[in-house]
Design a protein around this motif. Structure first.
Motif, mmCIF file in Angstrom:
data_model
loop_
_atom_site.group_PDB
_atom_site.id
_atom_site.type_symbol
_atom_site.label_atom_id
_atom_site.label_comp_id
_atom_site.label_asym_id
_atom_site.label_seq_id
_atom_site.Cartn_x
_atom_site.Cartn_y
_atom_site.Cartn_z
ATOM 1 N N PHE A 105 0.813 -1.227 0.000
ATOM 2 C CA PHE A 105 0.000 0.000 0.000
ATOM 3 C C PHE A 105 0.843 1.271 0.000
ATOM 4 N N LEU A 106 2.064 1.180 0.493
ATOM 5 C CA LEU A 106 2.943 2.356 0.418
ATOM 6 C C LEU A 106 3.319 2.667 -1.027
ATOM 7 N N LEU A 107 3.411 1.615 -1.850
ATOM 8 C CA LEU A 107 3.880 1.819 -3.225
ATOM 9 C C LEU A 107 2.752 1.896 -4.252
ATOM 10 N N HIS A 108 1.568 1.444 -3.849
ATOM 11 C CA HIS A 108 0.427 1.455 -4.751
ATOM 12 C C HIS A 108 -0.055 2.893 -4.929
ATOM 13 N N LYS A 109 -0.349 3.272 -6.169
ATOM 14 C CA LYS A 109 -0.874 4.610 -6.476
ATOM 15 C C LYS A 109 -0.023 5.698 -5.823
ATOM 16 N N ILE A 110 1.233 5.652 -6.170
ATOM 17 C CA ILE A 110 2.230 6.478 -5.502
ATOM 18 C C ILE A 110 1.991 7.973 -5.716
ATOM 19 N N PHE A 159 6.338 10.272 5.367
ATOM 20 C CA PHE A 159 7.098 10.969 4.324
ATOM 21 C C PHE A 159 6.505 10.768 2.930
ATOM 22 N N ARG A 160 5.744 9.683 2.766
ATOM 23 C CA ARG A 160 5.092 9.464 1.473
ATOM 24 C C ARG A 160 4.197 10.640 1.111
ATOM 25 N N GLN A 161 3.638 11.284 2.111
ATOM 26 C CA GLN A 161 2.704 12.386 1.842
ATOM 27 C C GLN A 161 3.418 13.714 1.622
ATOM 28 N N ILE A 162 4.713 13.738 1.892
ATOM 29 C CA ILE A 162 5.418 15.013 1.936
ATOM 30 C C ILE A 162 6.519 15.126 0.893
#
Ligand SMILES: [Cu+2]
Length: 690
Positions: A51-56, A141-144
């Protein structure tokens, strides 16, 4: 999806055999097993990474991860970091100072600022003491942070962090499809999404038949090949420092070998298609082949093109051609002298089997280089300089070229010219070492009595489908429609080697079996000498076996090759298997391994209708003397190209063909060496997508 299940990977007839690889460490023994920390199972970790890498390029689609991302404070509890939060403080400071690269912008590892930021994040990940801290930081950090920086940092962290040991990484071509898929197909994918109409689009290779290079585009543009190349560079990053937790054994030599194999394999593909082998790049001559990438950044526009016959120009802010020539001549000087001067002027002898490792570190260059100041970074600089020849002075504000990404570099035929140039520098060194003597090469009491191949060596093309769902923009509110592409790719029919080995030592002996093949003739039909052939040898397999006294009949299947890997499981397969496991099912990703090796489909070069002649050789050497670790004949957790632990073979890569052979009788008279001719056929078969 044609995922190869390699359940019978270790089956064989005859004596016990260790494929020290199957191309990869086993990444996931069983998803249902517990992880190393109480409470976090491997299945949970796999779920998180999926889920971290899906629809990045969009929001996290897992409610739990999303709420962690929204509420986590990386600096709240520093006891969870092995560096007491040093790395996390650094990146948070840059974040608060608004210095980090924005999202929705291209990312290149060769851009110093981008690399710096990606490594700051990697440093946070690698210093996490437990999975919860790891995944919370990743979600936060994925969001930033810039999406490209995030994907890079997370991939390298999953590969190298002991916390993620059993996690299987999804195929990069489904995570960031733009870097692997032609622009025309990406556009079709966007249209399909816009109209909410499912679509399967055919990908073709770039260019037209007017360009002879197009005949071998199936090699450089193969998504499995691109994945192999990018993952190798993640296993052995040039920026790696041992403070991250482990030493990357023989990194410089591996750099030489993996690119040498790409070079000789590409030449064999060219011969299969009636093209001359690649000529090396010359800084003072025109770059013969232009290139139109037909690839577009997700953010940043199309990859720049380069017309034919461009003369090299200095690249502003990167390097002058003169600097590259100076660095090259310093390296050639070191080879001629037989030593390298380190930072303090101390000499490092390279006239031995470990010299190639130092040379590789210097040429790339990696942070393992003993003297970057003096020897520069020939490979990395050359990639940028060559990549920028479309706009060397930055007049048109173009994004980086395909050569500035490991994902896309092999698409440009000049990649192989560049690597032939560097390969020839490595050859100069290898040729300066004394040839092996017959005595050194002999395995006393052991002889190869017979070598043959089961079945015809035959290649064909097939269509391979992968999902483009992550290429397009979407929202949570609207259902996904299936969008995919299918692309032709090379494969081969299964075959096996039959090897009869006699052991007259009266006791069990451990043996290394090394299998290579090289083209018998050049494109003019002229036979290669043994010495020319052996430098062009494609490594097909390497494994350990126990030889019982007397005759040993070994059948080694093509699917068992330790230099190759099966297909990476698709995102969908990973989601399905993870869900099964989390629901308490007996699901396993056991047979999926790291994508570091060459795709097994590419084991054989294409060949042609009449059958392209190859010299097939097998060398059986003393396993006891070769072994760098214990238990080789039983242990299967080795990766031919992988970076984990000591490389199991003490011998140089390419042994015993890595040194000059001025007198081929040395090999002809060697009982533990066998040499036959085989033909590789391609009858034009194409297994269509349905
Ligand atoms: Cu490379």
């Amino acid at each position: 999806m044609p995922i190869r299940e390699s359940a019978d990977h270790q089956q064989h007839e005859g004596p016990p055999i260790s494929s020290f690889g199957g191309g990869g460490r086993c990444l996931a023994p069983a998803l249902v097993s517990q992880g190393d920390e109480a409470g976090v199972s491997d299945a949970q970790k796999q779920h998180d990474v999926n889920f971290l890498l899906h629809k990045i390029y969009g929001n996290i689609r897992d409610a739990n991860l999303k709420s962690i991302a929204d509420s986590f404070d990386p600096e709240a509890d520093l006891s969870h970091y092995s560096d007491d939060g040093e790395a996390v403080h650094k990146i948070m400071k840059d974040l608060k100072d608004h210095r980090l690269l924005e999202q929705k912008h291209w990312f290149s590892l060769f851009n110093p600022k981008h690399r710096h930021e990606a490594l700051l994040l990697f440093d946070v990940f690698i210093n996490c003491k437990d999975w919860n801290t790891f995944v919370s930081n990743a979600a936060y950090f994925r969001q930033i942070i810039n999406e490209g920086e995030f994907v890079y940092a997370l991939y390298v962290a999953v590969i190298h962090s002991p916390l993620a040991e059993h996690v299987v990484l999804p195929p990069l071509y489904e995570v960031t499809p733009h870097l692997f898929t032609n622009s025309e197909v990406i556009e079709a994918a966007y249209r399909a999404k816009q109209t909410q109409t499912p679509g399967k689009f055919q990908s073709t290779f770039t260019g037209t038949k007017k360009n002879p290079e197009q005949r071998v585009a199936y090699f450089g543009e193969d998504i499995g090949m691109n994945t192999h190349h990018v993952i190798w560079h993640m296993e052995f990053p040039f920026w790696w420092q041992d403070k991250y937790g482990h030493h990357l054994d023989r990194k410089g030599e591996s750099f030489f070998w993996v690119h040498h194999q790409l070079t000789v394999r590409f030449d064999a593909e060219r011969l299969s298609n009636y093209l001359d082998p690649v000529d090396e790049l010359h800084w003072d001559k025109p770059i013969v082949q232009g290139f139109a990438p037909h690839t577009t950044y997700k953010y940043g526009g199309p990859f720049p093109s380069r017309p034919d016959n461009v003369n090299f120009e200095d690249v502003d802010g990167v390097a002058r051609i003169r600097d590259l020539l100076i660095v090259e001549s310093r390296i050639r000087d070191a080879i001629a002298h037989g030593y390298i001067a380190d930072r303090t002027g101390e000499r490092i002898d390279i006239m031995n089997e470990r010299g190639i490792n130092v040379l590789g570190d210097i040429i790339e260059s990696s942070l393992y280089s003993p003297n970057v100041q003096y020897y520069g970074a020939l490979h990395n600089t050359a990639h940028i300089v060559l990549g920028r020849q479309g706009d060397p002075h930055g007049k048109y504000d173009l994004p980086p070229g395909v050569l500035e990404h490991f994902e896309t570099a092999t698409r440009d035929p000049s990649f192989f010219r560049l690597h032939k140039y560097m390969d020839n520098i490595f050859k100069e060194h290898k040729d300066s070492l004394p040839p092996y003597t017959q005595e050194e090469l002999t395995f006393v009491g052991v002889s190869v009595e017979n070598l043959s191949v089961n079945g015809e060596l035959e290649t064909y093309f097939e269509d391979f489908e992968y999902s483009l769902i992550n290429a397009v923009d979407d929202t949570e509110q609207i259902e996904d429609v299936d969008i995919s592409t299918f692309v032709p790719r090379l494969n081969h029919k299964e075959f096996a080697y039959n090897i009869d080995i006699n052991n007259n030592n009266g006791e069990e002996s451990l043996a290394t079996v090394r299998i290579f093949a090289w083209p018998h003739r050049d494109n003019n039909g002229i036979e290669y000498s043994f010495d020319e052939g052996r430098w062009n040898a494609i490594e097909l397999d390497k494994f350990w076996t126990k030889l019982t006294p007397g005759t040993n009949h070994i059948v080694r299947k093509s699917s068992e090759s330790s230099v190759t890997v099966p297909d990476v499981p698709s995102f969908q397969t990973l989601f399905d298997k993870t869900k099964e496991a989390l629901d308490g099912g007996d699901s396993s990703l056991e047979n999926y391994v790291s994508a570091t090796g060459i795709p097994n489909r590419f084991l054989l070069p294409k060949g042609n209708k009449q059958g392209l002649d190859f010299d097939l050789v097998v060398a059986v050497t003393d396993g006891k003397a070769d072994a760098a670790v214990d238990g080789l004949h039983e242990n299967t957790e080795f990766n031919h190209y992988g970076s984990h632990g000591n490389y199991p073979d003490n011998r140089p890569h390419g042994y015993p063909l890595d040194r000059k052979v001025p007198d081929e009788r040395v090999f002809e008279n060697l009982p533990n060496f066998s040499h036959i001719q085989v033909k590789v056929f391609n009858h034009g078969e194409h297994v269509q997508h349905h």
